[in-house]
Design a protein around this motif. Structure first.
Motif: not given
Length: 84
Positions: A40-54
């Motif tokens: 909603q707030q960061e115009l130039f972000t095109h992807w996000a990754q949630i990495f499970d360390k376990k």
């Protein structure tokens, strides 16, 4: 230990998109809430990754026009010939 690490980037992850480690979260839900805020707030972000360390696995989300969609991996149509 906070199990889930959140990374974001400005263009295609597979093409070596600029990666930015945001922070780690105790639960996947907390990390996803941050993805929603970023969308909603960061115009130039095109992807996000949630990495499970376990489990050493990740969920990748594409962000387009403030909408979030999970990027599901597809089977490779041309597997390596010597792959066992």
């Amino acid at each position: 230990m906070e199990r889930y690490a959140l990374f974001t980037g400005t263009y295609n992850l597979l093409m070596g998109g600029i990666k930015d480690f945001k922070r780690s979260y105790a639960t996947e839900e907390e990390a996803y809430q941050e993805v929603e805020r970023i969308a909603q707030q960061e115009l130039f972000t095109h992807w996000a990754q949630i990495f499970d360390k376990k489990t050493d696995t990740a969920k990748i989300y594409l962000i387009d026009d403030k909408k979030i969609t999970e990027d599901k991996p597809q089977e490779c149509p041309h597997p390596e010939p010597n792959a066992a």
